[in-house]
Structures are given as structure tokens and as C-alpha cells.
Design a protein around this motif. Structure first.
Motif, PDB file in Angstrom:
ATOM      1  N   TYR A 249       7.132   9.474  10.556  1.00  7.46           N
ATOM      2  CA  TYR A 249       6.493   9.031   9.263  1.00  7.46           C
ATOM      3  C   TYR A 249       5.653   8.364   9.502  1.00  7.46           C
ATOM      4  O   TYR A 249       5.062   7.650  10.635  1.00  7.46           O
ATOM      5  N   LEU A 250       4.796   8.033   8.427  1.00  2.28           N
ATOM      6  CA  LEU A 250       3.432   6.991   8.234  1.00  2.28           C
ATOM      7  C   LEU A 250       3.749   5.919   7.664  1.00  2.28           C
ATOM      8  O   LEU A 250       4.674   6.048   6.694  1.00  2.28           O
ATOM      9  N   ASN A 251       3.460   4.751   8.157  1.00  4.16           N
ATOM     10  CA  ASN A 251       3.703   3.618   7.593  1.00  4.16           C
ATOM     11  C   ASN A 251       2.427   2.843   7.161  1.00  4.16           C
ATOM     12  O   ASN A 251       1.884   2.311   8.113  1.00  4.16           O
ATOM     13  N   PRO A 252       2.193   2.766   5.761  1.00  2.00           N
ATOM     14  CA  PRO A 252       0.985   2.290   5.369  1.00  2.00           C
ATOM     15  C   PRO A 252       1.197   0.579   5.159  1.00  2.00           C
ATOM     16  O   PRO A 252       0.116   0.077   4.993  1.00  2.00           O
ATOM     17  N   ASN A 253       2.314   0.192   5.268  1.00  2.00           N
ATOM     18  CA  ASN A 253       2.347  -1.290   5.176  1.00  2.00           C
ATOM     19  C   ASN A 253       3.025  -2.032   6.547  1.00  2.00           C
ATOM     20  O   ASN A 253       3.814  -2.952   6.540  1.00  2.00           O
ATOM     21  N   SER A 254       2.426  -1.650   7.711  1.00  2.00           N
ATOM     22  CA  SER A 254       2.850  -2.201   8.902  1.00  2.00           C
ATOM     23  C   SER A 254       2.372  -3.527   9.100  1.00  2.00           C
ATOM     24  O   SER A 254       1.118  -3.834   8.534  1.00  2.00           O
ATOM     25  N   SER A 255       2.714  -4.417   9.885  1.00  2.00           N
ATOM     26  CA  SER A 255       2.333  -5.427  10.338  1.00  2.00           C
ATOM     27  C   SER A 255       1.202  -5.539  11.220  1.00  2.00           C
ATOM     28  O   SER A 255       0.571  -6.448  11.400  1.00  2.00           O
TER      29      SER A 255
ATOM     30  N   LEU B 275      -5.445   6.263   1.939  1.00  2.00           N
ATOM     31  CA  LEU B 275      -6.360   7.561   2.222  1.00  2.00           C
ATOM     32  C   LEU B 275      -7.616   7.220   1.265  1.00  2.00           C
ATOM     33  O   LEU B 275      -8.928   7.864   1.685  1.00  2.00           O
ATOM     34  N   LYS B 276      -7.450   6.890   0.146  1.00  2.00           N
ATOM     35  CA  LYS B 276      -8.802   6.519  -0.828  1.00  2.00           C
ATOM     36  C   LYS B 276      -9.284   5.547  -0.092  1.00  2.00           C
ATOM     37  O   LYS B 276     -10.712   5.597  -0.227  1.00  2.00           O
TER      38      LYS B 276
ATOM     39  N   GLN C 126       0.759  -1.110   0.187  1.00  2.00           N
ATOM     40  CA  GLN C 126       0.148  -0.033   0.030  1.00  2.00           C
ATOM     41  C   GLN C 126       0.790   1.182  -0.052  1.00  2.00           C
ATOM     42  O   GLN C 126       2.023   1.172   0.469  1.00  2.00           O
ATOM     43  N   THR C 127       0.376   2.088  -0.412  1.00  2.00           N
ATOM     44  CA  THR C 127       0.925   3.647  -0.393  1.00  2.00           C
ATOM     45  C   THR C 127      -0.213   4.530   0.504  1.00  2.00           C
ATOM     46  O   THR C 127      -0.984   4.170   1.025  1.00  2.00           O
TER      47      THR C 127
END
Length: 210
Positions: free
Chosen positions: A100-106, A15-16, A9-10
Motif C-alpha cells: 500500500y501507499l502511505n501518504p502520512n509517513s514520518s 497526487l494533486k 494527507q490522502t
């Protein structure tokens, strides 16, 4: 052979996926505070004893902070007192910023806290501690070994707001308990500088009215 690889993801795809849902769920919260969803600054306060995260917003830096919403921790590790080393399972205590924001967190989604900060590093140097640990996050799910988990629905709200906040590296203040309601500082046997740390945190918390 087929591999079921999770698609990366981004921030934009997150957000979408969640922005409309979050805007609806927080509509009343923003309206009560006379602040619009598209123009605000934010700050996060986290209290270890109470195991609660408070999210504050304001229009700009000349305005007063207003409480938008409270969220409970969904798990907890460690005890009162700051994080001192890698593997101690402590949630840090101090005045931090969003890194920062992490959109691919475990753990669904996550927000990076800038631990160790300058204060943490200064104390570590004085005490000759070298491995302070890191990767401290506010994240989803309900497990932790030193981070702040708030559940998936909550992290979706916080993540979306963090992406929209005008103050990109917004403050994240983590305290052993809420000094606004209990002014006594905990005595931490493992350090000698808790008064210095807690005095600075207490002064910052005074900017956020209950």
C-alpha cells in the motif's frame, strides 16, 4: 493554547501536489522508452551492495521491461543477508510486492513492502522464529533501521508512479547485489537456505535487461 497539528494527507492530495512536477521531471525518461505517463506497469529493483533502486516500466505484461530511472539509497543499515527477526536492522531480501501507499509517513511519503512474504514465513516456521518484524518501507528522508530511504524528491516520483501503475501490487525485488552483473551468491552464516533464496531472486532479475 494552539496546537500545530500536521494536516492529514490522502493519496489524492499528494497526487494533486506532486503529479505535475513528476510528469515534467520524468517526461524525457518516458519518451525515450516510448511509454506514456498515463498507461504503464512498473517494477522496483533494489540492490543492497550497490545501494541503488532501479525503476522499470513497460506498456503491459507482454512487453519487455525498460529501465526508467535509477535512484541512490540515502542511508543504509544492516549487512548482506535476509531479514530474520524484529530489530535486526536488516533490509529484507526476496521477491516482494507493493502492499500500500502511505501518504502520512514520518519520512515524508512511503511505499509498504509486503515483508514477510510466504517464503519468509515458511523459513521462519522451520526455524521456529516467531517475531519476524515488519513495516518495511521505501520512504523519503535519509535515515533507516531496515527500510530503504531514497530522499524526499525521489519518493515523490516513486509514489506518484506507484499510484498510477496499472499493476497495483507491482513487484519489488530486493537483492544483496545485482546478480545480473555478479552471479556469485553471498555466503550467509546465519542461514542454510541462501542458495534457494538467491536462485529465485536471480531468476526474477533475469527478466530485467540492463
Amino acid at each position: 493554547m494552539f496546537f500545530n497539528l500536521k494536516e492529514k494527507q490522502t493519496i489524492e492530495t499528494v497526487l494533486k501536489k506532486y503529479s505535475s512536477k513528476v510528469k515534467v521531471s520524468l517526461k524525457n525518461n518516458f519518451e525515450i522508452n516510448s511509454i506514456t505517463f498515463d498507461h504503464f506497469e512498473m517494477a522496483i529493483l533494489a540492490f543492497k551492495k550497490e545501494q541503488v533502486v532501479e525503476l522499470y516500466v513497460r506498456k503491459n505484461e507482454t512487453d519487455n521491461w525498460k529501465l526508467l530511472k535509477k535512484y541512490p539509497f540515502t542511508a543504509f543499515s544492516g549487512t548482506m543477508g535476509p531479514k530474520l527477526k524484529n530489530g535486526d536492522k536488516q533490509i529484507p531480501e526476496g521477491i516482494y510486492k507493493m502492499e500500500y501507499l502511505n501518504p502520512n509517513s514520518s519520512y515524508h511519503l512511503s511505499i509498504k513492502v509486503n515483508y514477510p512474504n510466504t517464503f519468509d514465513k515458511e523459513k521462519a516456521n522451520l526455524e521456529q522464529r516467531t517475531d519476524l518484524g515488519g513495516d518495511i518501507m521505501i520512504h523519503g528522508k535519509s535515515v533507516t533501521i531496515g527500510c530503504i530511504p531514497v530522499g524526499d524528491d525521489t519518493i515523490e516520483e516513486i509514489f506518484v508512479l506507484a499510484s498510477k501503475a496499472k499493476n497495483v501490487n507491482f513487484p519489488i525485488i530486493i537483492a544483496p547485489h545485482d546478480f545480473r552483473t555478479n552471479k556469485l551468491f553471498p555466503q550467509i552464516e546465519t542461514i542454510s537456505w541462501e542458495k534457494e533464496l538467491y536462485t529465485s531472486i536471480s531468476k526474477e532479475l533475469a527478466n530485467f535487461k540492463i
